[in-house]
Structures are given as C-alpha cells and as structure tokens.
Design a protein around this motif. Structure first.
Motif, PDB file in Angstrom:
ATOM      1  N   GLY A 144      14.910  20.751  40.242  1.00  0.00           N
ATOM      2  CA  GLY A 144      14.878  19.841  41.388  1.00  0.00           C
ATOM      3  C   GLY A 144      16.282  19.535  41.899  1.00  0.00           C
ATOM      4  N   ALA A 145      17.225  19.327  40.978  1.00  0.00           N
ATOM      5  CA  ALA A 145      18.615  19.074  41.371  1.00  0.00           C
ATOM      6  C   ALA A 145      19.205  20.304  42.059  1.00  0.00           C
ATOM      7  N   ALA A 146      18.866  21.498  41.553  1.00  0.00           N
ATOM      8  CA  ALA A 146      19.366  22.734  42.165  1.00  0.00           C
ATOM      9  C   ALA A 146      18.845  22.886  43.595  1.00  0.00           C
ATOM     10  N   VAL A 147      17.584  22.545  43.817  1.00  0.00           N
ATOM     11  CA  VAL A 147      17.001  22.621  45.160  1.00  0.00           C
ATOM     12  C   VAL A 147      17.724  21.660  46.102  1.00  0.00           C
ATOM     13  N   ALA A 148      17.957  20.441  45.639  1.00  0.00           N
ATOM     14  CA  ALA A 148      18.647  19.453  46.471  1.00  0.00           C
ATOM     15  C   ALA A 148      20.070  19.920  46.804  1.00  0.00           C
ATOM     16  N   LEU A 149      20.764  20.484  45.828  1.00  0.00           N
ATOM     17  CA  LEU A 149      22.125  20.989  46.073  1.00  0.00           C
ATOM     18  C   LEU A 149      22.105  22.172  47.041  1.00  0.00           C
ATOM     19  N   TYR A 150      21.084  23.001  46.940  1.00  0.00           N
ATOM     20  CA  TYR A 150      20.935  24.135  47.864  1.00  0.00           C
ATOM     21  C   TYR A 150      20.764  23.631  49.291  1.00  0.00           C
TER      22      TYR A 150
END
Length: 220
Positions: A144-150
């Motif tokens: 989820g954090a990776a998606v937000a950073l993307y």
C-alpha cells in the motif's frame, strides 16, 4: 649375423632425435597452456554473430514493451480503484471510533489510492507505522505504501518497497507489476526532463543569436 656398426649408430641417433623432438613438443604444449601466445588467444576468443546481437535487441525491445504495457494496465486499475469521498469518510469515522490495527489498516490502504497528494503521504505514514508496530499484514502495508509513493511519482522509493517485498515474496504478481511500472515511469520521467533541458538550451541559444543580430542592426 651381426648388425653393422654403422646401422646401430644410425638407429641410436634416430631414436635420440625422436625422443628429443617429443620432449620439445611436450614442453612447447605445456608452455602454450601456461602462457598462451597471441595467436592462441585469438583462436580461443569467443565470437559473436549478428544473430546474437539481434536476439539481444529483440529481447530488450520485448522487455520495454512489457514495461510500457504493464504501466498502462496498472494506471488504469489505480484510476478505477480511487476511493470516493464517502468511502474515505466512513472508514475514517470507523477508525476514530475503534482505532484497532485492522481498522487503521483498512483506512490507510484505501487512502493509498487517493488522488490527493496529502492523503497519499498520510497513507504512507500510517502504513509505515503499522509495519514498525509489528502489524501482522506487513506485506500488504508495504505494498500500500509503495502504491501511494508511485502515485506521488516517487518512483525510486516505490521501487525499493517493491524489491523488499519481492525478496520474501518473489511470486507476488501485483508487486512485480508495480515494480515494472516504477521502472517504466522513471524512465519516461527522465526522458521528459532531458527533452526539457535540450529544448531550454535550444531556446536560449536562439534568443542569444536573435539578440546578437539585433545589436548588429542597431549599430548600423
């Protein structure tokens, strides 16, 4: 009955010469093995045919197309997955009433697909906090954090999160897709920035030339 002396001498010399020749041949072979000559190195140097380079170019082209296609598909999925204001408000109220790890995760995970940069940064903060607290769904928090950073266009950070997941979960298809999308997005961004720099330099040169020509006419 007796072999002539001259024949025995000739035979002995012939054997001696043959042995010396064999010894020299063995010594030369051993020397070549330990210290190969330039001609030997040329003979053992691998050669690459045109087909070898063509295959590499084809594979590289296929990889680029796969990256581009994966990014497009992921962007479409994330666009459709954007939460509505009502859903976010309902999850926020539920989390405020009962701030359990599960409620907090559901709110933050949904927030990680928001279209608002401030909400995306807040989602990263919450999800990272859950990971530090030892929440059981660690991989989901990291994803989820990776998606937000993307979505924040912080592609390097998003890619690092994906790689951390893939080290323990190499079979994760969704993480692999996000990882490829990060690589493609970063390359596109770098190309656009390079194009802007080149365009800016060209414009500056054009302005400088125009100013120089104008000054020449004024002097006349």
């Amino acid at each position: 009955e007796h072999e002539p002396r001259s024949s025995r001498v000739v035979g002995k010399n012939t054997n001696t010469t043959t042995n010396e020749t064999n010894n020299q041949t063995q010594q030369h072979a051993q020397h070549e093995q330990e210290h190969p000559s330039h001609s030997t190195l040329l003979q053992t140097t691998p050669t690459y045919s045109t087909n070898t380079f063509a295959n590499k170019d084809r594979k590289m082209g296929e990889t680029k197309r796969a990256q581009k296609q994966t990014k497009q598909q992921l962007d479409d999925k994330l666009r459709l997955a954007q939460p509505s204001r009502q859903i976010l408000e309902d999850l926020a109220v539920a989390c405020a009433k009962d701030p359990s790890p599960d409620n907090t995760f559901q709110y933050a995970f949904c927030l990680s697909k928001s279209s608002e940069p401030s909400e995306l940064r807040y989602a990263v903060t919450i999800l990272d906090g859950l990971v530090k607290e030892g929440y059981e769904h660690q991989v989901d928090c990291m994803y989820g954090a990776a998606v937000a950073l993307y979505l924040l266009e912080d592609y390097d950070a998003a890619q690092n999160r994906c790689e951390s997941i893939l080290r323990s979960r190499p079979e994760s298809r969704t993480t692999s897709e996000l990882h490829l999308a990060c690589i493609e997005a970063r390359e596109v961004k770098e190309r656009e920035e390079t194009k802007k720099v080149v365009t800016g330099v060209g414009a500056a040169v054009a302005i400088g030339l125009a100013a120089g020509v104008a000054s020449l006419f004024l002097k006349r």
